[in-house]
Write a protein that holds these residues in place. Structure first.
Motif, PDB file in Angstrom:
ATOM      1  N   MET A 454       0.717  -1.232   0.188  1.00 35.85           N
ATOM      2  CA  MET A 454       0.090   0.048  -0.008  1.00 35.85           C
ATOM      3  C   MET A 454       0.717   1.293   0.054  1.00 35.85           C
ATOM      4  SD  MET A 454      -2.994  -1.322  -0.160  1.00 35.85           S
ATOM      5  CE  MET A 454      -3.976   0.280   0.258  1.00 35.85           C
ATOM      6  N   PHE A 455       2.163   0.994   0.430  1.00 31.34           N
ATOM      7  CA  PHE A 455       2.935   2.125   0.464  1.00 31.34           C
ATOM      8  C   PHE A 455       4.127   2.009  -0.842  1.00 31.34           C
ATOM      9  CE2 PHE A 455       1.350   2.083   4.461  1.00 31.34           C
ATOM     10  CZ  PHE A 455       1.369   3.537   5.070  1.00 31.34           C
ATOM     11  N   ALA A 456       3.371   1.733  -2.097  1.00 25.14           N
ATOM     12  CA  ALA A 456       4.309   1.270  -3.173  1.00 25.14           C
ATOM     13  C   ALA A 456       4.882   2.761  -3.678  1.00 25.14           C
ATOM     14  CB  ALA A 456       3.542   0.742  -4.211  1.00 25.14           C
ATOM     15  N   LEU A 457       5.547   3.441  -2.788  1.00 25.65           N
ATOM     16  CA  LEU A 457       6.504   4.523  -3.273  1.00 25.65           C
ATOM     17  C   LEU A 457       8.016   4.140  -3.442  1.00 25.65           C
ATOM     18  CD1 LEU A 457       4.937   7.087  -1.204  1.00 25.65           C
ATOM     19  CD2 LEU A 457       4.321   6.544  -3.701  1.00 25.65           C
ATOM     20  N   ARG A 485       0.581   9.743   5.381  1.00 26.97           N
ATOM     21  CA  ARG A 485      -0.677   9.942   5.883  1.00 26.97           C
ATOM     22  C   ARG A 485      -1.375   9.832   4.664  1.00 26.97           C
ATOM     23  NH1 ARG A 485       2.677  12.638   9.799  1.00 26.97           N
ATOM     24  NH2 ARG A 485       3.035  14.460   8.297  1.00 26.97           N
ATOM     25  N   ASN A 486      -1.337  10.353   3.581  1.00 26.49           N
ATOM     26  CA  ASN A 486      -2.246  10.317   2.572  1.00 26.49           C
ATOM     27  C   ASN A 486      -2.707   8.970   2.096  1.00 26.49           C
ATOM     28  OD1 ASN A 486      -2.812  13.253   2.570  1.00 26.49           O
ATOM     29  ND2 ASN A 486      -1.017  13.454   0.991  1.00 26.49           N
ATOM     30  N   LEU A 487      -1.458   8.170   2.013  1.00 24.79           N
ATOM     31  CA  LEU A 487      -1.671   6.707   1.617  1.00 24.79           C
ATOM     32  C   LEU A 487      -2.408   5.760   2.642  1.00 24.79           C
ATOM     33  CD1 LEU A 487       1.988   6.354  -0.114  1.00 24.79           C
ATOM     34  CD2 LEU A 487      -0.197   6.248  -1.305  1.00 24.79           C
ATOM     35  N   PHE A 488      -2.430   6.337   4.058  1.00 28.40           N
ATOM     36  CA  PHE A 488      -2.971   5.436   4.792  1.00 28.40           C
ATOM     37  C   PHE A 488      -4.467   5.577   4.885  1.00 28.40           C
ATOM     38  CE2 PHE A 488      -3.851   4.033   9.433  1.00 28.40           C
ATOM     39  CZ  PHE A 488      -3.374   2.738   9.092  1.00 28.40           C
TER      40      PHE A 488
END
Length: 513
Positions: A454-457, A485-488
């Protein structure tokens, strides 16, 4: 630093991107044996070779050698036809280097030199005839391709000969010996089974005298050994149908050999799916194996699908490439060629690693591999992606993996895409190969990768960090950037809670808006 641990090499620069490894992307090997002629083209750039092309013709060059001392006339014609085809294919595929070797049948036959000359004249292939000790060395190197740190004794059986070689550890091959204990040679012994058994017993005693230190592990190389192992698998109703790294106890081998001796060859053929040409050699090979195990007394016997051909590929590799872990290199190669975000696997490992900080190096190696492979099957249909991931891990042609480790890796990748195993076609019998603790660890790793994705940056740890407090039973996620925070969002939060539940910890989130 663990990343440079000598057992698997640095986790950093992928060597398959370099010119030395790219030169191995089309290595061709033709292996002219006593029973078969095989042409393999390896893509060896990733250290764990992929079989770009693999074809075998059962020619029986060594059939009848004991009576005539010459190559089988029909087998010679069939072999030459096969070699013309293989030479044409090699030219079409632009294979380089192209290595052609022959073993005991051509080595020992009176007309071996004339066959060698005919092949060169009619196909352009220059055959290197291996002596017995060189054959043993190459077979041992084939085993090292899959198990870089292997220790024990390898035994390679062909149609006309059998070789032994010591694996000393650290990639070193020690003492080597050869013998005429191939089934095709044994067929020529007069006096029936009693005489054959006595001959085998005497020859093996002579061989074993050269290896006074009894091996803890015996590595078996060769088609006849694999056929015996397949019989053993069927008798045990073994759930994972992968011969490479299949392990047997001496007691199990003796029971299987007894079964082979009491069963009609045609029935064994129907049972195993092996060819008639292969199965006619198995009863004699079984007698050799029985005596070998009786005299060597190994604690464990392992099947290697890698042998002379893979040993020739290993010969082409630099020392630096040989030291690399075949599993990690294969996983890197798969990520580079198939993942949506090549390079993210390493970042994902750093993100989930705090959950496994107490794991042993061999366990972290599997976690690294899982992270590298976590997204290589993304093109599969979503309904079957978890199942495809599991099948790819458990059945892939990968070196450096025990069967238990295959199941662990497959489970972790299954749970990367699905929170439970229902509806995946998963064979629950495979769980018998793993302790319950390892099953749970694989599930946790899968859920951790599912959340980490989900944090695929470019680098997830720049936006969120995990911390596990086992004694307090707390799993803490600290969001460290606005992007994190935006990704969560809702889905990420649900996956984080599912991960915490699997660990039996309280989910705690810090740094939220």
């Amino acid at each position: 630093m663990e990343d440079s641990h000598p057992d698997w090499g640095p986790f950093g620069v992928p060597l398959f991107d370099g010119p030395e490894a790219r030169s191995l992307a089309r290595v061709g090997v033709i292996d002219i044996g006593s029973n078969s002629v095989r042409f393999v083209v390896f893509d060896g750039a990733a250290r764990s070779p992929a079989y770009y092309f693999n074809e075998k013709i059962l020619c029986g060059l060594g059939a009848g050698f004991a009576e005539t001392g010459r190559l089988n006339a029909e087998g010679r014609v069939r072999a030459l036809v096969a070699l013309k085809r293989f030479a044409a294919l090699a030219r079409s595929m632009k294979v380089h280097p192209m290595l052609t070797v022959a073993t005991a049948a051509v080595r020992d036959a009176e007309d071996g030199p004339s066959f060698q000359a005919a092949v060169l004249r009619e196909t352009g292939l220059s055959i290197q005839i291996l002596d017995g000790e060189e054959e043993a060395r190459l077979s041992a190197q084939g085993v090292l391709l899959g198990w870089p740190g292997a220790q024990g004794l390898i035994c390679d059986i062909g149609g006309s000969s059998m070789e032994l070689a010591v694996l000393e550890g650290g990639g070193m091959v020690g003492a080597r010996k050869t013998s005429a204990l191939g089934p095709l040679k044994l067929m020529g012994i007069k006096g029936g089974k009693k005489a054959i058994r006595a001959h085998i017993r005497e020859r093996i005693a002579e061989l074993v005298a050269n290896f006074p230190e009894r091996p803890k592990r015996l590595f078996l190389v060769g088609g006849s050994w694999r056929a015996i192992a397949r019989v053993d698998m069927i008798r045990r109703d073994y759930p994972l149908k992968v011969l490479h790294e299949y392990r047997m106890t001496p007691k199990a081998i003796m029971s299987t050999i007894k079964h082979i001796g009491a069963t009609d060859v045609d029935a064994l053929r129907a049972e195993t799916g092996n060819s008639a040409e292969r199965m006619r050699l198995v009863p004699l090979a079984a007698l050799v194996l029985k005596e070998l195990v009786r005299q060597l007394k190994p604690k464990e016997v392992a099947i290697s699908s890698y042998g002379i051909r893979e040993g020739l590929l290993y010969d082409q590799m630099s020392a630096q490439l040989r030291r690399r872990d075949p599993l990690i290199e294969a996983a890197r190669h798969a990520e580079a060629s198939s993942a949506r975000q090549p390079g993210f696997g390493r970042a994902l490992y750093r993100f989930v690693e705090p959950l496994f900080s107490a794991a042993r190096p061999d366990q972290k190696r599997l976690i690294r591999a899982a992270c590298l492979l976590h997204d290589v099957s993304w093109r599969a249909h979503p309904d079957y992606r978890a199942e495809v991931c599991f099948d790819n891990a458990t059945r892939a042609n990968l070196g450096g993996l025990t069967h238990a480790e295959r199941v662990y890796l497959g489970l972790a990748l299954l749970h990367r895409y699905k929170s439970n195993r229902a509806g995946t076609g998963f064979n629950a019998d495979l769980l018998d190969l793993l302790p319950e603790k390892k099953v749970r660890e694989a599930e946790i790793l899968g859920r951790a990768m599912r959340f980490g994705a989900m944090f695929a940056l470019e680098n997830p740890v720049d936006h969120g960090r995990l911390k596990l407090r086992p004694k307090r039973r707390e799993l803490i996620l600290t969001l460290t950037s606005d992007e994190g925070r935006n990704l969560f969002g809702e889905v990420a939060e649900a996956r984080f809670k599912a991960l915490a539940h699997a660990i039996e910890a309280e989910p705690i989130v810090k740094g939220q808006y």
